[in-house]
Enzyme design. Structure first.
Site, PDB file in Angstrom:
ATOM      1  CG  HIS A 116      -1.905   0.971   1.363  1.00 15.28           C
ATOM      2  ND1 HIS A 116      -1.803   2.077   2.168  1.00 15.28           N
ATOM      3  CD2 HIS A 116      -3.109   1.045   0.761  1.00 15.28           C
ATOM      4  CE1 HIS A 116      -2.909   2.790   2.057  1.00 15.28           C
ATOM      5  NE2 HIS A 116      -3.719   2.181   1.214  1.00 15.28           N
ATOM      6  CB  SER A 140      -7.257  -0.247  -2.861  1.00 18.22           C
ATOM      7  OG  SER A 140      -8.587   0.071  -3.093  1.00 18.22           O
ATOM      8  CG  ASP A 174      -5.324  11.748  -4.341  1.00 16.32           C
ATOM      9  OD1 ASP A 174      -5.723  10.754  -4.966  1.00 16.32           O
ATOM     10  OD2 ASP A 174      -4.631  11.673  -3.297  1.00 16.32           O
ATOM     11  CG  MET A 175     -10.990  11.212  -7.558  1.00 12.40           C
ATOM     12  SD  MET A 175     -12.579  11.486  -8.334  1.00 12.40           S
ATOM     13  CE  MET A 175     -12.677  10.064  -9.393  1.00 12.40           C
ATOM     14  CB  ALA A 176     -11.405   6.914  -3.189  1.00 14.02           C
TER      15      ALA A 176
END
Ligand code: NAI
Length: 349
Positions: A116, A140, A174-176
């Protein structure tokens, strides 16, 4: 409790060194974690230190990895991280991608067999600071239901973008690709609060407001986010010959084994496409114009994407950051870890 970013970094680096990481590598991980906390992304900051410490101590992160970097074409390369600490591998790969893009105009560098690596923004920021556009994405562990599905298949697969403007100006977004991070569900559980019915589903795939019933997160923007998270998984997993989708290793399943994760960096030198000065002037112009857009009721100002975290970072570097007391107590203690993550069910109470 408030703590300066430098002191926080020092505490995290000490803890990770205590767990078995080389001092230099521990310093890099601490820098990435402190970057996240400084930007208000607490889900990927100091709160992760104990998880990494446990994984390092149990052998699930290789502390002396045999890193192999192979350039496969003028603008393509693969870095095999030997399941070493992800932050170090991702930073190293971005440094190399920037050098390659300087020579070739563009570079695509895949990182395979890594652990990670935290907040993607750190790595794209490296590119913007070098005057390049940076895009980074990673796999992920599966926690998000496909559109219309009742069980998880993809991870929260984040994607980040950065572009340089004039002087120190830069956009870092920056994003999930899930609506909310798992950490937000945990937060609601700890506070005894309900969650909006747009965040997650229960075991039957039905949207739930009860954080304790959640067994899957929802993608952003329905089928569109679902498609985006698939693209991230293909580019950072399938493309690198790695396990994909539901086969991606769980964060908590076996803390003694390497995670075999993938990440992809894309770096573009604006000068390969247009005048660099024009590009940077236009990025700064866009940032300014967005800030000047008439705000809607309830908003003071329109921010350019990611600006909230950049503003937060300036504030944190000046005045320190608020970190939960238990996390600081742990960082200041002699305990390496409390053996709390191994074989943990990610959705467990
Ligand atoms: P978020 O939802 O807090 O923010 C997403 C983006 O929207 C950010 O760039 C933020 O600056 C921007 N934004 C938010 N409000 C804004 C506003 N009012 N105006 C303009 N821009 C605004 O972030 P999310 O999706 O929870 O991701 C958090 C972090 O988690 C990221 O750093 C991501 O890389 C990381 N992550 C890492 C994973 C891994 O496996 N390594 C997995 C999933 C996420």
């Amino acid at each position: 409790m408030n703590i300066s970013i430098n002191e926080l970094k020092e505490l995290m680096a000490n803890k990770l060194t205590q767990a078995g990481l080389k001092r230099e590598d521990a310093g890099v991980v601490a820098d990435v974690l402190a970057h996240a906390d400084a930007r208000g992304i607490f889900s990927h900051g100091a709160m992760r230190t104990e998880y990494y410490a446990e994984r390092i101590a149990k052998g699930g992160i290789t502390v002396n990895p045999d890193v192999q970097f192979k350039q496969t074409g003028p603008g393509t390369a693969v870095l095999d991280a030997d399941n070493g600490v992800g932050h170090v591998a991702a930073k190293d790969a971005m440094t190399r991608a920037i050098e390659m893009a300087r020579e070739n105009g563009t570079a695509v560098v895949g990182i395979r067999r890594m652990s990670h690596s935290g907040a993607m923004s750190y790595f794209v920021q490296q590119a913007a600071e070098a005057g390049m556009i940076g895009i980074s994405m990673c796999q992920s562990d599966p926690m998000v239901v496909p559109f219309g599905g009742a069980e998880p298949y993809f991870g929260t697969n984040p994607i980040a973008f950065a572009a340089p403007g004039e002087g120190d100006d830069k956009i870092i977004f920056d994003m999930a690709t899930s609506i909310q991070a798992w950490g937000k569900i945990l937060h609601a559980r700890s506070k005894g609060e309900t969650i909006p019915d747009t965040w997650a589903v229960d075991k039957d795939g039905v949207p739930t407001t009860d954080p304790f019933k959640v067994t899957g997160l929802l993608p952003i923007a329905g089928p569109k986010g679902y498609g985006l998270m698939m693209m991230v998984d293909i580019l950072s997993g399938v493309l690198l010959g790695l396990p994909f989708g539901k086969h991606v290793s769980s964060m908590y399943h076996d803390m003694t084994a390497g995670r075999e994760l993938g990440q992809l960096h894309i770096v573009i030198d604006p000068g390969a496409f247009t005048s660099t000065d024009l590009f940077r002037a236009n990025i700064s112009g866009m940032m300014k114009e967005l800030n000047e857009v008439k705000p809607a009721p309830g908003f003071d100002q329109v921010l350019y994407p990611g600006q909230n975290t950049t503003l937060q970072e300036k504030e944190s570097l000046k005045n320190g950051v608020e970190i939960v007391d238990e996390i600081l107590d742990y960082l200041r203690s002699d305990v390496v870890h409390h053996n709390q993550y191994d074989h943990k069910d990610p959705f467990a109470k």
